[in-house]
Structure formats: structure tokens, C-alpha cells
Scaffold this motif. Structure first.
Motif, short mmCIF file in Angstrom:
data_model
loop_
_atom_site.label_atom_id
_atom_site.label_comp_id
_atom_site.label_asym_id
_atom_site.label_seq_id
_atom_site.Cartn_x
_atom_site.Cartn_y
_atom_site.Cartn_z
N THR A 21 1.06 -1.47 0.12
CA THR A 21 -0.29 0.15 0.21
C THR A 21 1.12 1.32 0.00
O THR A 21 0.28 2.02 -0.37
N LYS A 37 -3.37 0.99 -6.12
CA LYS A 37 -2.61 0.79 -4.99
C LYS A 37 -4.49 0.39 -4.73
O LYS A 37 -5.60 1.14 -4.34
N PRO A 38 -4.22 -0.97 -3.52
CA PRO A 38 -3.13 -1.56 -3.57
C PRO A 38 -2.83 -2.16 -4.43
O PRO A 38 -3.18 -2.46 -5.47
#
Length: 320
Positions: free
Chosen positions: A12, A63-64
């Protein structure tokens, strides 16, 4: 039966190698144009280190994200593709581990165009050393340098996974190979080359007869590399081992010698034909891909520490 969850490395934000860990994550849902691959093994790459340490902060990174730009495995769900369940495949690039989840996982959902069928008797561990490394070496040598058996090839930065692959391919083809390293204790690792040279950053005038040069150090020494090849020779700039990513103030008229050609190779566009050619070449020449160290998936933290430490000679491979 495909499970609902899998083990994966999920990032992350910036993550040191020591902070890498495996977590449970949902198995991706298959959709048209994409295939689900059961990962058997994958190689580690410098670009994944860059992503993990800094690039993950960029807005263009989804992201993640599960990192990993390559893998080998079997088709778990072919979706609407022409693949069949259980078929042996390799996959690489095209946004893996950046635009969409990559291979640091038990399953990975990939665009069908980035997945390639292979027929090989190599072990999963050996196969995992091939996709990105050998594709980049192959493209640099044949598309970039138009390498032939009569060439004398300089490989600058020979003691990396890509360097070892390039030496292996070039020697099998019949070339004379000069390979370099900037560390004296690594000279013995270049035994497969015809000549091993300690690189102090200035090779021009120290070596002769070079018709083709593969520069894996990159922009830091590129001007010097251009001065090492004969008139009519070609330099292919592929790597960035020197830590310099662009060449400011580069003057093509003055910095490229008359009659010398400069090209590069960007490994983002693999094709089924090239992947087939690589595995056929390995088989016909009885070559085993160079694996530096192999880890099990449970040891992914240790594998990333080894990658960041830069002390492994050859490709780092993780088996799942």
C-alpha cells in the motif's frame, strides 16, 4: 477447485525488504479477455525493488498492489481465451504489478495477450528464470544488436542475471564475448566469457575488436561504451545498473562516433513467437537458465532482502 482466498504480498506504500510479508487476499474474479493463472514460480527483478521502495507513491500505480512483473504457471481458468485448463504458460510485463496485480501470489489474473504458452521440460524453478531476463537478453541481442556468430560482443555489467543470460546466448550462437564487472572479486564469475575485464568506468582504448556492445550499466558509462566499438558497430543500451536513468547534455553529433549506431531495447512488448523461439533455443542448445538462488514463497521476505542486497549472482527465483 479454485479457492476464494490466496496468499499474496500486498503493498500500500513504500516497503523495505524487511517489511515484506504474506497476507490473505481474495482470488481475482475472472472476466472476459483475462485469464487466471496458478503461479508456480516467479523471478525477482530490480524494477520491483524500485516499485516497492519509491515508485509505489506515484499516482499511476494502482493501490493496493501485488508486485511482480513475471511468472510461470498453469492456466486455472481460461475465461474466453483459447487457453485450456492446466496449460503451461509464462507471463510478463504489460502492466503486471503496476497497472494491475502481479505475480507475488498464488494466483494472478492477467490479460490473455500477456500470457504465452510454452512447451518445456525445464523445472518450474528453471523456467522462472527465463521470462523477463531471457526475453530482454534475446531482444537486446537480436532485435537491438542484430547479433551474428561472427561478432565480438562486449557485455558491460556482465555479473547480473541479464548479463549471464546474454553471455550464455551469445556463446551458444558462436560469438566471442568480452564481459565486464566493476568488482574484482566477481571476475571469476565471468568464466563463460572469452575475456573478463575489470571495469573502472573507462574501457575505450583498453579493449579492441568489438563489433557489438550490450550496455547494462546504462547512461552513466554510455559515452565511453560508444567509443569501444569498431566503425559500423552497434551499441544497445538496455540496463540501468549504474543508477543513472537519463543522460543530460547528451550530444548525438559529438557523443556518437561516426559510423557507430546506438539503439535500445524496452521489454514491454513480448510476443508468442519470441517466447517460443527462446525456449526452442534453450532446448536445442541444451542450456539451463542461470538461477542464482531459489526461495520458497514463505521466504519472500528473505528473497527481497537478497534482491536489495545485490549479492546474489544470477536470477533470484521464488517457487510457490
Amino acid at each position: 477447485m479454485i479457492p476464494k482466498t490466496m496468499r499474496a504480498v500486498v503493498l500500500t506504500g513504500p516497503t523495505l525488504a524487511e517489511e515484506v510479508k504474506i497476507t490473505d487476499y481474495p482470488v481475482p474474479q475472472v472476466r472476459p479477455g483475462w485469464v487466471l493463472v496458478k503461479v508456480k514460480a516467479f523471478g525477482l527483478n530490480h524494477s520491483e525493488q524500485i516499485l516497492r521502495l519509491s515508485e509505489i507513491q506515484a499516482d499511476y500505480i494502482t493501490k493496493p498492489i501485488i508486485p511482480g512483473i513475471e511468472c510461470v504457471g498453469e492456466i486455472a481458468d481460461p475465461s474466453d481465451s483459447d487457453f485450456r485448463p492446466g496449460q503451461k504458460v509464462v507471463a510478463l510485463m504489460g502492466g503486471m504489478g503496476r497497472s494491475f496485480h502481479g505475480s507475488y501470489a498464488e494466483y494472478v489474473l492477467l490479460p490473455a495477450r500477456q500470457v504465452f504458452a510454452v512447451s518445456s521440460e525445464l523445472s518450474w524453478k528453471e523456467m522462472a528464470a527465463v521470462p523477463e531476463t531471457y526475453f530482454t537478453a534475446w531482444g537486446s541481442l537480436f532485435e537491438g544488436l542484430n547479433l551474428t556468430a561472427g561478432d565480438t560482443l562486449l557485455i558491460r555489467g556482465g555479473t547480473c542475471a541479464l548479463g549471464y543470460a546474454a553471455i550464455q546466448i551469445a556463446k551458444a550462437l558462436g560469438c566471442r564475448v568480452i564481459a565486464t564487472t566493476h568488482r574484482g572479486n566477481k571476475i571469476p564469475l565471468l568464466a563463460e566469457a572469452d575475456e573478463a575485464v575489470l571495469d573502472d568506468g573507462h574501457l575505450a582504448g583498453r579493449i579492441s575488436g568489438v563489433t557489438k556492445a550490450l550496455d547494462l550499466v546504462g547512461p552513466r558509462n554510455l559515452r565511453d561504451t560508444l567509443q569501444t566499438v569498431k566503425k559500423g558497430g552497434i551499441v544497445c543500451d538496455t540496463g540501468i545498473l549504474g543508477g543513472v536513468y537519463t543522460l543530460n547534455g547528451f550530444d548525438p553529433i559529438k557523443d556518437i562516433p561516426n559510423g557507430v549506431y546506438l539503439t535500445g531495447f524496452f521489454s514491454n512488448y513480448p510476443t508468442q513467437q519470441v517466447i517460443t523461439d527462446i525456449f526452442t533455443f534453450l532446448q536445442e542448445h541444451h542450456l539451463s537458465p542461470v538461477v542464482g538462488t531459489a526461495f520458497e514463497f514463505e521466504q519472500i521476505r528473505d528473497a527481497c532482502i537478497a534482491l536489495d542486497g545485490g549479492k546474489v549472482n544470477g536470477k533470484i527465483v521464488v517457487t510457490v
